[in-house]
Design an enzyme around this catalytic site. Structure first.
Site, PDB file in Angstrom:
ATOM      1  CG  HIS A  96     -13.743   1.898  -0.701  1.00  0.00           C
ATOM      2  ND1 HIS A  96     -13.541   0.727  -1.374  1.00  0.00           N
ATOM      3  CD2 HIS A  96     -12.724   1.990   0.170  1.00  0.00           C
ATOM      4  CE1 HIS A  96     -12.451   0.136  -0.937  1.00  0.00           C
ATOM      5  NE2 HIS A  96     -11.926   0.876   0.008  1.00  0.00           N
ATOM      6  CG  ASP A 145      -3.976   0.517  -1.619  1.00  0.00           C
ATOM      7  OD1 ASP A 145      -4.693   0.251  -0.637  1.00  0.00           O
ATOM      8  OD2 ASP A 145      -3.150  -0.280  -2.104  1.00  0.00           O
ATOM      9  CD  GLN A 205      -2.459  -1.701   2.309  1.00  0.00           C
ATOM     10  OE1 GLN A 205      -1.622  -2.181   3.070  1.00  0.00           O
ATOM     11  NE2 GLN A 205      -3.737  -1.731   2.574  1.00  0.00           N
TER      12      GLN A 205
HETATM   13  P1  ADP Z   1      -8.564  -3.723  -3.486  1.00  0.00           P
HETATM   14  O1  ADP Z   1      -8.053  -4.297  -2.218  1.00  0.00           O
HETATM   15  O2  ADP Z   1      -8.517  -4.625  -4.668  1.00  0.00           O
HETATM   16  O3  ADP Z   1      -8.025  -2.371  -3.780  1.00  0.00           O
HETATM   17  P2  ADP Z   1     -11.007  -2.693  -2.361  1.00  0.00           P
HETATM   18  O4  ADP Z   1     -12.234  -3.418  -1.970  1.00  0.00           O
HETATM   19  O5  ADP Z   1     -10.246  -1.989  -1.305  1.00  0.00           O
HETATM   20  O6  ADP Z   1     -10.115  -3.655  -3.218  1.00  0.00           O
HETATM   21  O7  ADP Z   1     -11.393  -1.592  -3.478  1.00  0.00           O
HETATM   22  C1  ADP Z   1     -12.210  -1.920  -4.513  1.00  0.00           C
HETATM   23  C2  ADP Z   1     -13.070  -0.689  -4.815  1.00  0.00           C
HETATM   24  O8  ADP Z   1     -12.737  -0.272  -6.141  1.00  0.00           O
HETATM   25  C3  ADP Z   1     -14.543  -0.960  -4.841  1.00  0.00           C
HETATM   26  O9  ADP Z   1     -15.104  -0.689  -3.573  1.00  0.00           O
HETATM   27  C4  ADP Z   1     -15.067  -0.013  -5.900  1.00  0.00           C
HETATM   28  O10 ADP Z   1     -15.474   1.196  -5.281  1.00  0.00           O
HETATM   29  C5  ADP Z   1     -13.869   0.273  -6.764  1.00  0.00           C
HETATM   30  N1  ADP Z   1     -13.971  -0.368  -8.091  1.00  0.00           N
HETATM   31  C6  ADP Z   1     -13.857  -1.678  -8.373  1.00  0.00           C
HETATM   32  N2  ADP Z   1     -14.009  -1.925  -9.691  1.00  0.00           N
HETATM   33  C7  ADP Z   1     -14.221  -0.723 -10.278  1.00  0.00           C
HETATM   34  C8  ADP Z   1     -14.462  -0.293 -11.635  1.00  0.00           C
HETATM   35  N3  ADP Z   1     -14.511  -1.164 -12.645  1.00  0.00           N
HETATM   36  N4  ADP Z   1     -14.638   1.036 -11.867  1.00  0.00           N
HETATM   37  C9  ADP Z   1     -14.590   1.913 -10.847  1.00  0.00           C
HETATM   38  N5  ADP Z   1     -14.373   1.570  -9.559  1.00  0.00           N
HETATM   39  C10 ADP Z   1     -14.189   0.276  -9.265  1.00  0.00           C
END
Ligand code: ADP
Length: 453
Positions: free
Chosen positions: A341, A439, A112
């Site tokens: 989120h 992140d 991160q």
């Molecule tokens: P990671 O650990 O993979 O970063 P998180 O759950 O912390 O996963 O973050 C994923 C977030 O990214 C989701 O909550 C969503 O808001 C955002 N997200 C996922 N896919 C998309 C997409 N195709 N377009 C826009 N935002 C996305």
């Protein structure tokens, strides 16, 4: 005003003010991600050589950690067969050597801190001071150009240098990521969805090994900072968390003394004892960022099982249940800001008020959509290229529920003595990449908020 106008104006204001933000201290995890796209024939030959029978044994049940090549290959098959991600620590040197010789197709910044350093420093131009547990030449090369610094030296000679200027040639902390597409076939296995298996050849990040400069000279390092973001504590276990937690607490005390707001990026923490310990120190943080799975896991250790279940029951996640959970967490811990989120929308619950809180969320959502659309954001002007991505339709119902229950207007409501800010996000239908998108969201929103103050 419609959401598209709010998005456009939030972006313009963050862009105009982001150079007002002082140095952001980022700790603790940085590593190298080595990505290998699996090939059927190559994998079959390797399984044959390692001994198919033994390999298949581990494809049935994952080992606790990897101590041999058959365990490595079996664990990869386990992931393929289920289409599930898994990450295991690679203990044995000979297996680490095997993975190194097997090689990679791509190297990426991992951890991160590394990801946020490149985004904040390398893309937004916000100066950052990063904790990099081991700074090898390979690791240094993965840092973008820009105001990214690591502390070097001691006492009066302590200076801040770009990682490429550090030149200490320390160890490599490599996370080998074996990726497979949906439908990938090997032997009798077929992947029901795309995913990856990760073997970590990393003795530092999983144990949160903190550099001596950060143990001994944290006062001096923190004196340069205006904000801080902590992350990378998620792999700790009941056995090894006490030492790192003590250091983290000491760091938090120093940051508090200096009046530096600190954000905790709360990645999923499987160990319940460790998770409870984090909830116990959350009041020392200004802010925390989490998704629905992480919020549910926090509710579980707070004894709020019913609400935890509700959080995972529907898609999109029930916004009223999320608000209740955030209120419980804020009241119990005293944390001033909770940034939630999920796929489709974000919330920020704050004990202070202002449209800038919502606008920082909008900036973050635009950055996330740009990342999903482009794969990599090269500069802040790339962020605006996501303006044409449509606002998520499913979030309409969410907005309506919030208007009905909390009288929300333009994404802002007053709930039990807190301000609740809401935004529907822009969702990219066919994302180029979603690695590190969480992140991107959290650091953009936190730093964006301080740019708008
Ligand atoms: P990671 O650990 O993979 O970063 P998180 O759950 O912390 O996963 O973050 C994923 C977030 O990214 C989701 O909550 C969503 O808001 C955002 N997200 C996922 N896919 C998309 C997409 N195709 N377009 C826009 N935002 C996305």
């Amino acid at each position: 005003m419609g959401w598209d106008n709010l998005y456009a104006s939030a972006f313009e204001r963050v862009r105009a003010n982001i150079d007002m933000v002082g140095k952001v201290l980022l700790a603790y995890n940085t590593n190298i991600d080595a990505i290998k796209y699996l090939q059927r024939e190559d994998l079959e030959v390797r399984i044959e050589k390692a001994g198919q029978e033994e390999v298949l044994h581990y494809a049935e049940e994952l080992p606790r950690r990897i101590e041999s090549v058959p365990q490595l290959l079996g664990s990869i098959l386990w992931s393929i067969g289920r289409g599930k991600a898994a990450e295991l620590f690679v203990e044995s040197c000979s297996t680490r050597f095997y993975m190194k010789r097997w090689g990679w197709d791509e190297l990426r910044m991992g951890g991160q801190v590394g990801i946020m350093a490149n985004l904040l420093g390398g893309v937004y131009g916000v100066p950052v001071i990063a904790h990099v547990p081991q700074l090898s030449r390979l690791q240094a090369e993965l840092f973008k150009e820009g105001p990214i610094y690591v502390p070097k030296g001691e006492g009066e000679n302590l200076e801040l240098v770009h990682p490429k200027e550090f030149k200490a040639d320390e160890e490599n902390c490599i996370h080998y990521i074996y990726e497979f597409p949906r439908g990938f076939r090997v032997l009798d296995f077929e992947a029901p969805r795309e995913n990856r298996f990760i073997g970590s050849a990393d003795d530092y990040n999983p144990n949160v090994v903190i550099r001596p400069e950060f143990e001994e000279q944290f006062e001096e390092i923190a004196a340069n900072a205006e904000l801080a973001i902590l992350s990378g504590l998620q792999a700790l276990t009941e056995e090894n968390y006490r030492g790192p937690l003590k250091t983290v607490k000491a760091h938090l005390d120093i940051l508090e003394e200096k009046g530096i707001p600190v954000h905790l990026e709360f990645a999923f923490t499987p160990d319940e004892t460790v998770r409870k310990a984090f909830v116990g120190i959350l009041g020392k943080f200004w802010s925390v960022g989490l998704n629905e799975v992480e919020l549910a896991s926090v509710m579980n250790v707070m004894g709020e099982k019913a609400i935890a279940e509700k959080l995972l029951a529907s898609d999109p996640v029930d916004p009223i249940a999320v608000t209740e959970a955030m209120l419980k967490l804020a009241k119990k811990t005293g944390v001033r800001r909770i940034h939630f989120h999920t796929y489709g929308y974000y919330f920020a619950l704050t004990d202070y008020r202002g449209e800038f809180v919502r606008d920082a969320l909008l900036f973050a959502a635009l950055a996330a959509a740009a990342k999903a659309k482009l794969g990599d954001i090269r500069n802040i002007d790339d962020v605006v290229k996501a303006m044409d991505v449509p606002v998520n339709e499913k979030a309409e119902g969410v907005g309506e529920a919030l208007t009905k229950v909390y009288d929300m207007e333009n994404g802002i409501a007053e709930v039990n003595g807190y301000q609740l800010a809401f935004i529907p996000t822009k969702i990219v239908a066919k994302p180029r990449s979603t690695v590190g998108i969480g992140d991107t969201i959290s650091s953009s929103a936190f730093v964006g908020e301080f740019a708008l103050r």
